[in-house]
Design a protein around this motif. Structure first.
Motif, PDB file in Angstrom:
ATOM      1  N   VAL A  89     -75.366 -41.158 161.042  1.00 43.82           N
ATOM      2  CA  VAL A  89     -76.400 -41.348 162.066  1.00 43.82           C
ATOM      3  C   VAL A  89     -77.082 -42.715 161.916  1.00 43.82           C
ATOM      4  O   VAL A  89     -77.418 -43.372 162.891  1.00 43.82           O
ATOM      5  N   ARG A  90     -77.289 -43.138 160.663  1.00 41.71           N
ATOM      6  CA  ARG A  90     -77.834 -44.474 160.410  1.00 41.71           C
ATOM      7  C   ARG A  90     -76.950 -45.180 159.388  1.00 41.71           C
ATOM      8  O   ARG A  90     -76.296 -44.519 158.578  1.00 41.71           O
ATOM      9  N   VAL A 206     -73.928 -39.311 167.456  1.00 45.70           N
ATOM     10  CA  VAL A 206     -73.524 -37.902 167.322  1.00 45.70           C
ATOM     11  C   VAL A 206     -72.501 -37.439 168.373  1.00 45.70           C
ATOM     12  O   VAL A 206     -71.485 -36.843 168.026  1.00 45.70           O
ATOM     13  N   THR A 276     -82.050 -28.333 167.034  1.00 49.29           N
ATOM     14  CA  THR A 276     -83.183 -29.099 167.484  1.00 49.29           C
ATOM     15  C   THR A 276     -83.386 -28.865 168.977  1.00 49.29           C
ATOM     16  O   THR A 276     -82.440 -28.617 169.712  1.00 49.29           O
ATOM     17  N   PRO A 303     -88.353 -33.679 168.935  1.00 52.17           N
ATOM     18  CA  PRO A 303     -88.213 -35.131 168.755  1.00 52.17           C
ATOM     19  C   PRO A 303     -88.752 -35.938 169.928  1.00 52.17           C
ATOM     20  O   PRO A 303     -88.362 -35.716 171.067  1.00 52.17           O
ATOM     21  N   GLN A 305     -89.001 -39.568 169.747  1.00 53.23           N
ATOM     22  CA  GLN A 305     -88.209 -40.821 169.659  1.00 53.23           C
ATOM     23  C   GLN A 305     -89.045 -42.047 170.016  1.00 53.23           C
ATOM     24  O   GLN A 305     -89.080 -43.003 169.253  1.00 53.23           O
ATOM     25  N   ARG A 317     -83.287 -40.734 177.367  1.00 59.63           N
ATOM     26  CA  ARG A 317     -83.827 -39.445 176.911  1.00 59.63           C
ATOM     27  C   ARG A 317     -84.169 -38.529 178.091  1.00 59.63           C
ATOM     28  O   ARG A 317     -84.369 -37.335 177.911  1.00 59.63           O
ATOM     29  N   ASP A 343     -89.360 -36.464 165.503  1.00 52.17           N
ATOM     30  CA  ASP A 343     -88.601 -37.631 165.022  1.00 52.17           C
ATOM     31  C   ASP A 343     -89.023 -38.829 165.868  1.00 52.17           C
ATOM     32  O   ASP A 343     -89.131 -38.700 167.096  1.00 52.17           O
ATOM     33  N   ILE A 345     -88.226 -43.121 166.412  1.00 56.44           N
ATOM     34  CA  ILE A 345     -87.452 -44.324 166.063  1.00 56.44           C
ATOM     35  C   ILE A 345     -88.316 -45.554 166.341  1.00 56.44           C
ATOM     36  O   ILE A 345     -88.896 -45.678 167.426  1.00 56.44           O
ATOM     37  N   PHE A 374     -87.941 -43.257 161.651  1.00 55.74           N
ATOM     38  CA  PHE A 374     -86.704 -43.983 161.336  1.00 55.74           C
ATOM     39  C   PHE A 374     -86.769 -45.394 161.901  1.00 55.74           C
ATOM     40  O   PHE A 374     -87.283 -45.593 163.008  1.00 55.74           O
ATOM     41  N   ILE A 375     -86.213 -46.325 161.150  1.00 51.29           N
ATOM     42  CA  ILE A 375     -86.015 -47.674 161.685  1.00 51.29           C
ATOM     43  C   ILE A 375     -84.720 -47.634 162.476  1.00 51.29           C
ATOM     44  O   ILE A 375     -83.720 -47.092 161.987  1.00 51.29           O
ATOM     45  N   TYR A 376     -84.748 -48.172 163.696  1.00 54.77           N
ATOM     46  CA  TYR A 376     -83.539 -48.152 164.532  1.00 54.77           C
ATOM     47  C   TYR A 376     -82.366 -48.798 163.784  1.00 54.77           C
ATOM     48  O   TYR A 376     -82.505 -49.861 163.191  1.00 54.77           O
ATOM     49  N   SER A 377     -81.232 -48.120 163.828  1.00 55.73           N
ATOM     50  CA  SER A 377     -80.043 -48.614 163.141  1.00 55.73           C
ATOM     51  C   SER A 377     -78.925 -48.778 164.174  1.00 55.73           C
ATOM     52  O   SER A 377     -78.636 -47.854 164.932  1.00 55.73           O
TER      53      SER A 377
HETATM   54  N1  SAM Z   1     -80.068 -33.790 168.258  1.00 56.43           N
HETATM   55  C1  SAM Z   1     -81.276 -34.082 167.669  1.00 56.43           C
HETATM   56  C2  SAM Z   1     -82.255 -34.635 168.693  1.00 56.43           C
HETATM   57  O1  SAM Z   1     -81.927 -34.903 169.806  1.00 56.43           O
HETATM   58  O2  SAM Z   1     -83.370 -34.842 168.295  1.00 56.43           O
HETATM   59  C3  SAM Z   1     -81.233 -34.975 166.462  1.00 56.43           C
HETATM   60  C4  SAM Z   1     -79.987 -35.511 165.934  1.00 56.43           C
HETATM   61  S1  SAM Z   1     -80.078 -36.893 164.900  1.00 56.43           S
HETATM   62  C5  SAM Z   1     -79.025 -36.365 163.655  1.00 56.43           C
HETATM   63  C6  SAM Z   1     -81.637 -36.837 164.067  1.00 56.43           C
HETATM   64  C7  SAM Z   1     -82.521 -37.990 164.355  1.00 56.43           C
HETATM   65  O3  SAM Z   1     -81.935 -39.188 163.909  1.00 56.43           O
HETATM   66  C8  SAM Z   1     -82.805 -38.259 165.823  1.00 56.43           C
HETATM   67  O4  SAM Z   1     -83.794 -37.419 166.331  1.00 56.43           O
HETATM   68  C9  SAM Z   1     -83.240 -39.703 165.822  1.00 56.43           C
HETATM   69  O5  SAM Z   1     -84.632 -39.825 165.652  1.00 56.43           O
HETATM   70  C10 SAM Z   1     -82.535 -40.276 164.595  1.00 56.43           C
HETATM   71  N2  SAM Z   1     -81.497 -41.221 164.982  1.00 56.43           N
HETATM   72  C11 SAM Z   1     -80.374 -40.988 165.686  1.00 56.43           C
HETATM   73  N3  SAM Z   1     -79.697 -42.142 165.868  1.00 56.43           N
HETATM   74  C12 SAM Z   1     -80.406 -43.124 165.267  1.00 56.43           C
HETATM   75  C13 SAM Z   1     -80.240 -44.528 165.125  1.00 56.43           C
HETATM   76  N4  SAM Z   1     -79.201 -45.164 165.650  1.00 56.43           N
HETATM   77  N5  SAM Z   1     -81.161 -45.234 164.412  1.00 56.43           N
HETATM   78  C14 SAM Z   1     -82.231 -44.596 163.893  1.00 56.43           C
HETATM   79  N6  SAM Z   1     -82.453 -43.286 164.001  1.00 56.43           N
HETATM   80  C15 SAM Z   1     -81.551 -42.554 164.691  1.00 56.43           C
END
Ligand code: SAM
Ligand code: SF4
Length: 477
Positions: A89-90, A206, A276, A303, A305, A317, A343, A345, A374-377
């Protein structure tokens, strides 16, 4: 003769699942038993899980299969088989795996019969698999997210051959039910209700590595939960990337709210969690079901975001800041006691100071119990990877500001039940304080209280004596 044996064997192999894997599990069990006899000890396996609850649940299935083959679980990476169930994911999750693979390579040099396996989301990316083949040739098996059920066949191919076995399915096919499972906790369990995701949030990998959304039949889910309850489980966590769209692709569509009501009727089950929930699909029907189902816990992970409608649009979104705040209001109106987590970002491409202020504004208004920040990746192949990135130093400062805000609010909010008696599920012995048990309230907050092993898996009344910000100290009543 050898040729005859081979064709005889091909005739014997069942075509359909799960019979085919049962066949290979038995074949592997014979090989493992021979190896174990020659070594004079059982063979051990160690599964290391990265990432989310989905991966944790997949690892329980992988361990279930390995135990059927005769492996004994170990937490040492000096085991006969070490399997990494990866997350992508990151980028830092990927880097962690490469770093540790190097160390595993050194262990394997000292013990050449050791087996190393890689599976999970990272392996669905062909560039990753190419890199491993080139730079880590000592890896024995590689498989992806769509064929974990095939572990026995993959292991058999490796044990009877000499080369690295790579078996990646690009797309998910059938959902294979009835896999052996070895649960980490005897009293609680994740239950997959669906796989994959159709949302394609522009930052997220994902949908590419877990495939399109597929729901399990409600009867299969209910039967699994009934079996779990009969085996001592009191709490289930229903798992899906977006549980709110559960059931839409079934032949006879069922809503998540309907599923929740049916799970709630299972006798002997005490607590239901789920994860989620995508805000765009959270219906009033679900809010009502959550309110009316007594076993559904007082916690919702929702979440956010970003708090900026402009960024939310770029993230694909499909809700605005106002939609989100409105939804929170409806949820709180129905369930004033509910704990909300989220969550967020920071530093999504194009995020300005004003956009970031909007996120802070939502955080201050909603007052989340806790938030994963999370820091955007950048994820290769996702639409956001091609957008203009925010400078790293700017993101870092914003991230620290957000974290401070989230933690300050969380410390105030989390203690709201202090000096009350609450139901607590005792989960583990406390590793910091001898003679203490660690458990969770319905709203997911952690509580430590004096107790012994006999309480583990039981729901008990605990007086919350003192709030420590993110957890309580209590005593049993
Ligand atoms: N399906 C869930 C949803 O929609 O919230 C979460 C799936 S993801 C595994 C978990 C979290 O990782 C997300 O809610 C998002 O905040 C974070 N995430 C996903 N892609 C990311 C990215 N490219 N950079 C940083 N954080 C990310
Ligand atoms: Fe990723 Fe969005 Fe699907 Fe969650 S809903 S898994 S963030 S694409």
């Amino acid at each position: 003769m050898d040729h005859l044996n081979k064709s005889q064997e091909v005739l014997e192999i069942p075509e359909r699942e799960p019979a085919r894997q049962q066949y290979f599990t038995e074949k592997c069990a014979e090989l493992v038993s021979e190896l174990s006899k020659s070594l004079g000890r059982p063979l051990t396996c160690c599964i290391n899980t990265f990432g989310c609850q989905m991966n944790a649940r997949d690892s329980e299935k992988l361990l279930g299969i390995l135990e059927k083959m005769g492996f004994e679980e170990s937490d040492s990476e000096k085991s006969d088989l070490v399997l990494y169930n990866t997350c992508t994911v990151r980028d830092n999750a990927n880097q962690k795996v490469y770093g540790r693979l190097g160390q595993l390579g050194s262990i394997k040099k000292k013990n050449p019969s050791m087996l190393i396996g890689l599976c999970g989301c990272m392996m669905q990316e062909s560039a990753v698999v190419e890199k491993i083949k080139k730079s880590y040739p000592f890896v024995d098996v590689i498989f992806g997210t769509h064929n974990i059920y095939k572990l026995a066949e993959i292991m058999y191919n490796r044990l009877t051959g000499k080369k690295m076995v790579v078996d990646i399915q690009k797309e998910a096919e059938e959902i294979v039910e009835d896999l052996p499972v070895e649960r980490k906790y005897p009293f609680k369990s994740g239950v997959n209700i669906m796989f994959g995701c159709n949302n394609f949030c522009s930052y997220c990998i994902v949908p590419y590595v877990r495939g399109r959304e597929r729901s399990r039949e409600p009867e299969e889910i209910l039967a699994e939960i009934r079996r779990l309850v009969a085996d001592g489980v009191v709490e289930v966590m229903l798992l899906g990337q977006n549980v709110n769209s559960y059931g839409k692709n079934l032949k006879n569509p069922v809503t998540f709210a309907e599923l929740l009501r049916r799970v709630n009727e299972i006798e002997g089950l005490e607590r239901i969690r789920f994860m989620t929930s995508h805000p765009k699909d959270l219906s009033d029907e679900l809010i009502l079901a959550m309110k009316e189902c007594d076993k559904v816990c007082a916690h919702l992970h929702l979440p956010l975001q970003s708090g900026s409608s402009r960024i939310l649009k770029a993230m694909n979104r499909r809700y605005t800041k106002e939609d989100y705040l409105n939804l929170v209001e409806r949820i709180r109106e129905a369930m004033p006691e509910i704990s909300l987590t989220t969550d967020i970002i920071v530093g999504f491409p194009g995020e300005t100071e004003e956009d970031f202020e909007e996120t802070l504004d939502v955080v201050r208004r909603v007052r989340f119990d806790s938030a994963f920040t999370f820091i955007y990746s950048v994820r290769r192949g996702t639409p956001a990877a091609a957008m203009e990135q925010v400078p790293e130093d700017v993101v870092k400062v914003r991230f620290d500001r957000l974290l401070k805000e989230v933690q300050a609010i969380s410390a105030e909010v989390c203690g709201r039940d202090v000096h009350t008696v609450q139901k607590v599920l005792a989960e583990v012995m406390d590793d910091h304080q001898e003679g203490y048990v660690t458990g969770r309230l319905s709203n997911n907050t952690v509580v430590h209280f004096p107790g012994d092993e006999s309480l583990i898996g039981k729901i008990v009344d605990v007086y919350l004596e003192e709030s420590k910000g993110f957890y309580y100290m209590g005593t049993m009543r």
